[in-house]
Design an enzyme around this catalytic site. Structure first.
Site, PDB file in Angstrom:
ATOM      1  N   GLY A   8      39.057  33.988  56.572  1.00  0.00           N
ATOM      2  CA  GLY A   8      38.633  35.400  56.305  1.00  0.00           C
ATOM      3  C   GLY A   8      37.112  35.505  57.108  1.00  0.00           C
ATOM      4  N   GLY A  11      35.241  39.056  57.547  1.00  0.00           N
ATOM      5  CA  GLY A  11      35.720  39.672  56.369  1.00  0.00           C
ATOM      6  C   GLY A  11      33.949  40.103  55.306  1.00  0.00           C
ATOM      7  N   GLN A  12      33.690  41.026  54.637  1.00  0.00           N
ATOM      8  CA  GLN A  12      32.207  40.880  53.936  1.00  0.00           C
ATOM      9  C   GLN A  12      31.404  39.761  53.406  1.00  0.00           C
ATOM     10  OE1 GLN A  12      32.206  42.527  49.830  1.00  0.00           O
ATOM     11  NE2 GLN A  12      30.208  43.470  50.005  1.00  0.00           N
ATOM     12  N   ASP A  53      46.354  33.162  61.695  1.00  0.00           N
ATOM     13  CA  ASP A  53      47.103  33.981  60.163  1.00  0.00           C
ATOM     14  C   ASP A  53      47.546  32.628  59.568  1.00  0.00           C
ATOM     15  OD1 ASP A  53      50.399  35.336  60.315  1.00  0.00           O
ATOM     16  OD2 ASP A  53      49.238  35.023  59.143  1.00  0.00           O
ATOM     17  N   TYR A 142      45.634  42.059  43.052  1.00  0.00           N
ATOM     18  CA  TYR A 142      44.821  41.406  43.424  1.00  0.00           C
ATOM     19  C   TYR A 142      44.228  40.734  42.451  1.00  0.00           C
ATOM     20  CZ  TYR A 142      39.711  40.509  44.413  1.00  0.00           C
ATOM     21  OH  TYR A 142      38.705  39.951  45.065  1.00  0.00           O
ATOM     22  N   LYS A 146      44.342  36.815  41.763  1.00  0.00           N
ATOM     23  CA  LYS A 146      43.183  35.211  41.551  1.00  0.00           C
ATOM     24  C   LYS A 146      43.509  34.808  40.521  1.00  0.00           C
ATOM     25  CE  LYS A 146      40.469  36.688  44.643  1.00  0.00           C
ATOM     26  NZ  LYS A 146      39.415  36.719  45.828  1.00  0.00           N
TER      27      LYS A 146
HETATM   28  C1  VAH Z   1      36.984  44.710  44.563  1.00  0.00           C
HETATM   29  N1  VAH Z   1      35.109  43.445  45.940  1.00  0.00           N
HETATM   30  O1  VAH Z   1      36.592  45.466  44.583  1.00  0.00           O
HETATM   31  C2  VAH Z   1      36.326  43.340  45.211  1.00  0.00           C
HETATM   32  C3  VAH Z   1      35.652  42.180  44.079  1.00  0.00           C
HETATM   33  C4  VAH Z   1      34.786  42.261  41.711  1.00  0.00           C
HETATM   34  C5  VAH Z   1      35.167  43.117  43.215  1.00  0.00           C
HETATM   35  O2  VAH Z   1      36.547  41.088  44.182  1.00  0.00           O
HETATM   36  O3  VAH Z   1      37.974  44.417  44.925  1.00  0.00           O
END
Ligand code: VAH
Length: 322
Positions: A8, A11-12, A53, A142, A146
């Protein structure tokens, strides 16, 4: 000397973690890997880059063996809002990718950094002074990825001895990359609009408090945790860490102290508002401070000024900063 793989990397977090790791360990000791065929130029010009990937375990194993990797910062994932639009793909990338990285790390004796998030908490988690150990019932794909990732990383440590460590990141703010489809993206977008247009239409409503952190602190936290004394870690996956908690109107007021004619209005995105409302307002990060010396260095005012100065330069705009 460590030999590091960052997934990644485009990414940010990755786009700033890779240069920091290269500065610390040497460019030839840090392999940047991303799904993009055309990454940012600095990732390629300043060191080794490979497209990867993470859903392909064989590809990960090949990179780990070719470069004799001993540490993986596994950042490749879909963020919260994007994951709600395509939960099936998000599970495949976020969980399939993590499982592959952990399996390759088990077989090749690699340490693993895993970025969890405030998204790992849910609506019945205490929202203020959120404890390190508490209820975790996220209601987003998401967040489910996590909290599952935290459990999987702890399992690979206790069952197989893989040195897994992670943090629960708050919203991260940076100037080097554009937002990538997260719920906290407003706190990045606002700066671009402030510098270019002097106004911003915010997709979260007033009073939506969320933990936030400036990227230099986030990058330093990942490096410091991976370098910390394992014997002091009572927790591993994943440590609450934060630097500040603010609502959109407070960030706007901070910007107005430097750009007085900046204005903000609101058009609430119900999907991202619902996600934000399920997350903590402010975490307790005492465990990280006690077990590995976590300490943020940027507060709201320091971040705002730095973001405005750097974006003004990056975008070639007239300053407008008083
Ligand atoms: C999001 N920037 O908004 C990420 C992050 C705590 C937020 O995990 O999905």
């Amino acid at each position: 000397m460590k030999r590091i793989l960052v997934t990644g990397a485009t990414g940010q977090i990755g786009s700033e973690l890779v240069p920091a790791l290269r500065d610390r360990y040497g460019s030839n000791h840090v392999i940047a890997a991303g799904h993009k065929k055309t990454p940012q130029q600095n990732l390629v010009e300043e060191g080794l880059y490979t497209s990867l990937d993470v859903t392909d375990a064989t590809a990960i194993e090949s990179v780990v063996r070719e470069y004799r990797i001993d540490t993986i910062f596994h950042l490749a994932a879909l963020l919260s809002a994007v994951s709600e639009k395509n939960p099936q793909l998000a599970w495949k990338v976020n969980m399939g990718g993590l499982f592959n990285v952990l399996e390759v790390s088990r077989e090749n004796n690699c340490a693993v950094f895993f970025p969890s998030s405030i998204g790992a908490f849910g609506p019945d988690t205490p929202r203020d002074d959120t404890p390190q150990d508490t209820v975790q019932h996220p209601n987003t794909l998401y967040g489910i990825c996590k909290v599952s990732g935290e459990l999987l990383c702890n399992y690979y440590f206790s069952r197989f001895g893989v040195d897994t460590r992670g943090v629960r990141y708050p919203g991260l703010i940076s100037y080097k990359t554009l937002p990538g489809g997260g719920t906290t993206d407003y706190a990045v977008e606002i700066f671009y609009h402030a510098v270019q247009e002097r106004k911003y239409n915010c997709f979260l409503k007033q009073g939506t408090y969320l933990d936030m952190m400036y990227m230099p602190d986030a990058v330093r936290a990942a490096i410091e945790l991976m370098e910390s004394d394992a014997n002091r870690l009572k927790h591993r996956n994943a440590f609450n860490i934060t630097a500040m908690s603010f609502a959109p109107e407070e960030l706007a007021a901070s910007i107005q102290r430097y750009i007085p004619n900046f204005s903000m209005d609101y058009t609430v995105d119900p999907v991202r508002q619902a996600i934000a409302d399920s997350w903590p307002r402010h975490m307790n990060d005492h465990a990280a401070r006690e077990q590995w010396g976590w300490q943020p260095q940027y507060d709201l005012e320091q971040m705002t000024r730095d973001m405005l100065e750097r974006l003004t330069a990056k975008l070639g705009q007239s300053s407008g900063i008083v």
